[in-house]
Write a protein that holds these residues in place. Structure first.
Motif, PDB file in Angstrom:
ATOM      1  N   VAL A 188       0.932  -1.056   0.018  1.00 60.08           N
ATOM      2  CA  VAL A 188      -0.086   0.023  -0.041  1.00 60.08           C
ATOM      3  C   VAL A 188       0.930   1.177   0.025  1.00 60.08           C
ATOM      4  N   SER A 189       0.258   2.520  -0.286  1.00 58.30           N
ATOM      5  CA  SER A 189       1.027   3.693  -0.037  1.00 58.30           C
ATOM      6  C   SER A 189       1.144   4.099   1.445  1.00 58.30           C
ATOM      7  N   LEU A 190       1.988   5.127   1.725  1.00 59.50           N
ATOM      8  CA  LEU A 190       1.988   5.540   3.122  1.00 59.50           C
ATOM      9  C   LEU A 190       0.954   6.043   3.521  1.00 59.50           C
ATOM     10  N   ASP A 191       0.070   6.715   2.961  1.00 53.87           N
ATOM     11  CA  ASP A 191      -1.104   7.457   3.109  1.00 53.87           C
ATOM     12  C   ASP A 191      -2.052   6.381   3.593  1.00 53.87           C
ATOM     13  N   ASP A 192      -2.309   5.352   2.836  1.00 56.75           N
ATOM     14  CA  ASP A 192      -3.373   4.314   2.993  1.00 56.75           C
ATOM     15  C   ASP A 192      -2.949   3.500   4.149  1.00 56.75           C
ATOM     16  N   LEU A 193      -1.706   3.370   4.462  1.00 59.19           N
ATOM     17  CA  LEU A 193      -1.141   2.497   5.749  1.00 59.19           C
ATOM     18  C   LEU A 193      -1.593   3.347   6.897  1.00 59.19           C
ATOM     19  N   LEU A 194      -1.341   4.697   6.907  1.00 61.73           N
ATOM     20  CA  LEU A 194      -1.730   5.585   8.020  1.00 61.73           C
ATOM     21  C   LEU A 194      -3.018   5.427   8.234  1.00 61.73           C
ATOM     22  N   SER A 195      -3.843   5.480   7.307  1.00 61.81           N
ATOM     23  CA  SER A 195      -5.223   5.597   7.471  1.00 61.81           C
ATOM     24  C   SER A 195      -6.116   4.384   7.931  1.00 61.81           C
ATOM     25  N   ARG A 196      -5.289   3.290   7.806  1.00 61.33           N
ATOM     26  CA  ARG A 196      -5.976   2.014   7.986  1.00 61.33           C
ATOM     27  C   ARG A 196      -5.402   0.982   8.934  1.00 61.33           C
ATOM     28  N   ALA A 197      -4.203   1.315   9.496  1.00 60.31           N
ATOM     29  CA  ALA A 197      -3.638   0.484  10.467  1.00 60.31           C
ATOM     30  C   ALA A 197      -4.079   0.704  11.820  1.00 60.31           C
ATOM     31  N   ASP A 198      -4.233  -0.453  12.555  1.00 63.61           N
ATOM     32  CA  ASP A 198      -4.533  -0.548  13.914  1.00 63.61           C
ATOM     33  C   ASP A 198      -3.216  -0.353  14.880  1.00 63.61           C
ATOM     34  N   PHE A 199      -2.291  -1.004  14.272  1.00 62.90           N
ATOM     35  CA  PHE A 199      -0.840  -0.807  14.798  1.00 62.90           C
ATOM     36  C   PHE A 199       0.363  -0.589  13.678  1.00 62.90           C
ATOM     37  N   ILE A 200       1.101   0.237  13.788  1.00 60.98           N
ATOM     38  CA  ILE A 200       2.109   0.476  12.945  1.00 60.98           C
ATOM     39  C   ILE A 200       3.402   0.371  13.604  1.00 60.98           C
ATOM     40  N   THR A 201       4.243  -0.517  12.791  1.00 61.46           N
ATOM     41  CA  THR A 201       5.705  -0.707  13.428  1.00 61.46           C
ATOM     42  C   THR A 201       6.623  -0.470  12.264  1.00 61.46           C
ATOM     43  N   LEU A 202       7.673   0.147  12.743  1.00 62.98           N
ATOM     44  CA  LEU A 202       8.774   0.574  11.884  1.00 62.98           C
ATOM     45  C   LEU A 202       9.937  -0.379  11.713  1.00 62.98           C
ATOM     46  N   HIS A 203      10.359  -0.575  10.452  1.00 60.30           N
ATOM     47  CA  HIS A 203      11.535  -1.622  10.001  1.00 60.30           C
ATOM     48  C   HIS A 203      12.257  -1.075   8.970  1.00 60.30           C
ATOM     49  N   THR A 204      12.869   0.253   8.945  1.00 54.69           N
ATOM     50  CA  THR A 204      13.458   0.838   8.097  1.00 54.69           C
ATOM     51  C   THR A 204      14.776   1.659   8.467  1.00 54.69           C
TER      52      THR A 204
ATOM     53  N   GLU B  82       2.756  15.943  10.559  1.00 50.53           N
ATOM     54  CA  GLU B  82       1.730  15.809   9.473  1.00 50.53           C
ATOM     55  C   GLU B  82       1.221  14.121   9.294  1.00 50.53           C
ATOM     56  N   ASN B  83       2.224  13.280   9.409  1.00 53.29           N
ATOM     57  CA  ASN B  83       1.930  11.998   9.108  1.00 53.29           C
ATOM     58  C   ASN B  83       1.118  11.522  10.278  1.00 53.29           C
ATOM     59  N   LEU B  84       1.559  11.827  11.325  1.00 48.33           N
ATOM     60  CA  LEU B  84       0.967  10.960  12.416  1.00 48.33           C
ATOM     61  C   LEU B  84      -0.397  11.640  12.778  1.00 48.33           C
ATOM     62  N   ALA B  85      -0.491  12.720  12.199  1.00 52.99           N
ATOM     63  CA  ALA B  85      -2.179  13.193  12.064  1.00 52.99           C
ATOM     64  C   ALA B  85      -3.113  12.441  11.191  1.00 52.99           C
ATOM     65  N   LYS B  86      -2.585  11.586  10.288  1.00 49.55           N
ATOM     66  CA  LYS B  86      -3.143  11.087   9.168  1.00 49.55           C
ATOM     67  C   LYS B  86      -3.321   9.460   9.834  1.00 49.55           C
ATOM     68  N   THR B  87      -2.928   9.056  11.053  1.00 47.77           N
ATOM     69  CA  THR B  87      -3.299   7.890  11.214  1.00 47.77           C
ATOM     70  C   THR B  87      -4.632   7.745  11.922  1.00 47.77           C
ATOM     71  N   LYS B  88      -5.010   6.420  11.891  1.00 51.39           N
ATOM     72  CA  LYS B  88      -6.227   6.181  12.594  1.00 51.39           C
ATOM     73  C   LYS B  88      -6.494   6.404  13.992  1.00 51.39           C
ATOM     74  N   LYS B  89      -7.681   6.900  14.390  1.00 50.01           N
ATOM     75  CA  LYS B  89      -7.780   7.408  15.851  1.00 50.01           C
ATOM     76  C   LYS B  89      -7.823   5.958  16.551  1.00 50.01           C
ATOM     77  N   GLY B  90      -6.919   6.072  17.768  1.00 57.01           N
ATOM     78  CA  GLY B  90      -6.631   4.592  18.502  1.00 57.01           C
ATOM     79  C   GLY B  90      -5.662   3.851  17.977  1.00 57.01           C
ATOM     80  N   VAL B  91      -4.657   4.150  16.986  1.00 53.81           N
ATOM     81  CA  VAL B  91      -3.567   3.597  16.426  1.00 53.81           C
ATOM     82  C   VAL B  91      -2.659   3.462  17.381  1.00 53.81           C
TER      83      VAL B  91
END
Length: 525
Positions: A186-202, A215-224
């Motif tokens: 998925v795109s980054l924006d799609d991931l931010l809006s859909r994910a219940d959990f986000i984990t970074l491996h980069t 800006e990107n944190l504000a795009k995350t799903k509420k309760g992430v």
């Protein structure tokens, strides 16, 4: 007999392997920089972890040193340019702690889901707040991976075993590789809006720094809930605290911080926040693995000349090295250039050689291209492990030889395939020695690729060069070299300038605001 110093605490198997391979080894740990400098001169190899700092001052005293081996991934404590200048090979062990780091990310995800640290502290304080700690299940939740390389793919495998749905953002992840590891690309924006959990491996690079910005944190799903076991600097920590306080982010677990040791982070004490002191690689198994690997790699180099996981040296035979060295320098610069400029997901890389280049062993040249290309996104890539990383990401890598005679006596072309089509760059050697760019995305342009550069695509209009030069002068930016190219008069044109300092975001914004500018970027070589 080659002599090796182990200067940081390391599993005893490392010293055992050195001795079994016929090397003399000393284990002398806990020395100050001055004490280490006083004894380093007699050693051919230096095996380290994170405590020893390999500085220019230490290297100056290391008159016999041939190789530095880092038992682990990060080499922030090694001055690689200084080591290269001294002819010292720097190796690391980039895959020895992958499982351990992945498991730590999963552990933190469980801890967040069930509020384990807070519940433990409350219960041991004599309270019984059963209703306070209402957790969430991982089953059927959407896990968003930012980075789907070696560690990310292991996390995906574990998460699928927990019946989670896994989505991933990774510019190098091909559709075929996504299917193979069982994730949805998925795109980054799609991931931010859909994910219940986000984990970074980069890794932390110019492209990934602050990837979870305000800006990107504000795009995350509420309760992430957010987990980072990769590198500090990937997340805006101040913005994360604000979103934790507001309840938009339900929880966050960080094993790494922008500043380490992290002794006074504003996140400490924030409800819903969990922290660990960079424990991702801290298991018995991982420590054994990296110790064994670094000892084997260093012993190979000191006894047979074999090179594995070197960060500043390709895998080459003694006969090939002199002839291939300038070509690999050219190839790495071309790979870096196309990696910095190409947009969108890359699905293929083709390395073409014609003229004198077509008569050479293309494997080291291709490895150099991939190293330059992938290094834009990874801080552990080198000419040895670049082909492996390319295969891991599902990249289609091709080598093509042309017997035809062209405009140059030798030419290397790098073409990447994206969903928007192919883009290529080409270069030659001046005097069989100096790398020179001769073509950029179909536009003829001759330029040296060195240091920080400013890249501008503009409409070919009278007065543009003057306006650009005036802007740079007013910004106190000194121009080293100035290169121009265009498709046709009045059409698309390219400007490549080498400058004395890295291009700042403010300068880029001002350049982009000039009339006739299509795009502008800062480049680094």
């Amino acid at each position: 007999m080659p002599k090796v110093l182990i200067s940081d605490k390391m599993d005893p198997r490392a010293a055992q392997i050195f001795r079994e391979r016929g090397l003399e080894v000393d284990e002398i740990t806990g020395k100050t920089p001055q004490e280490l400098r006083a004894i380093i001169g007699t050693y051919d190899g230096l095996a380290i972890r994170s405590s020893t700092k390999v500085t220019p001052d230490l290297l100056e005293a290391a008159t016999n040193l041939k190789v530095v081996g880092r038992a682990g991934i990060g080499v922030d404590n090694v001055d690689i340019p200084a080591a290269s200048a001294k002819g010292v090979v720097v190796m690391n062990t980039p895959f020895g702690n992958s499982i351990t780091t992945a498991e730590h990310a999963i552990a933190l995800m469980f801890a967040l889901a069930r509020q384990l640290p807070e519940a433990d502290a409350s219960t041991q304080a004599g309270k019984w707040e059963k209703n306070r700690f209402m957790g969430v299940e991982l089953t059927s939740k959407v896990l968003g991976l930012i980075g789907a390389g070696n560690i990310g793919s292991i996390v995906a495998d574990r998460a699928r075993g927990l019946k989670m749905r896994v989505i991933a953002f990774d510019p190098f992840l091909t559709p075929e590789r996504a299917v193979e590891i069982g994730v949805e690309k998925v795109s980054l924006d799609d991931l931010l809006s859909r994910a219940d959990f986000i984990t970074l491996h980069t890794p932390l690079t110019d492209q990934t720094r602050n990837i979870l910005s305000r800006e990107n944190l504000a795009k995350t799903k509420k309760g992430v809930r957010i987990i980072n076991c990769a590198r500090g600097g990937l997340i805006d920590e101040a913005a994360l605290k604000e979103l934790l306080d507001s309840g938009h982010v339900a929880g966050a677990a960080l094993d790494v911080f922008q500043t380490e040791p992290a002794t006074d982070s504003p996140l400490f004490g924030t409800p819903g926040f969990i922290s660990t002191p960079h424990l991702g690689a801290s298991t018995t198994e991982a420590q054994v693995n990296v110790a064994i690997q670094v000892a084997e790699q260093m012993a190979d180099y000191l006894t047979t000349g074999g090179v594995t996981n070197a960060l500043n040296m390709p895998s080459l035979s003694a006969e090939e090295a002199p002839k291939l060295k300038p070509y690999m320098a050219l190839a790495e610069k071309l790979g870096s250039l196309v990696g910095q400029l190409a947009h969108g997901a890359i699905t293929s890389v083709a390395v073409e050689a014609e003229g004198a280049a077509a008569e050479l062993n293309l494997k080291p040249i291709t490895s150099a291209v991939l190293a330059g290309f992938l290094r834009v996104h990874s801080d552990t890539v080198n000419m040895v492990n670049a082909p492996f990383l390319a295969r891991e990401r599902g990249l289609d890598v091709r080598e093509i030889r042309h017997e035809r005679e062209g405009d140059y006596h030798t030419l290397v072309r790098v073409t990447v395939g994206t969903r928007d089509g192919e883009r290529s760059v080409a270069g030659t050697l001046v005097g069989n020695e100096a790398p020179r760019l001769v073509e950029l995305f179909g536009i003829k342009v001759e330029a040296d690729l060195a240091g920080p550069m400013l890249y501008v695509v503009n409409e070919d209009r009278p007065g543009f060069i003057g306006r650009l030069g005036t802007l740079l002068g007013e910004a106190n930016v000194n121009i080293g070299t100035f290169h121009l190219g265009r498709r046709q008069a009045g059409g698309e044109a390219i400007v490549l300038l080498s400058v004395d300092e890295p291009v700042t975001p403010d300068l880029l914004a001002r350049v982009k605001a000039l009339p006739d500018v299509r795009t502008a970027m800062g480049l680094n070589f």
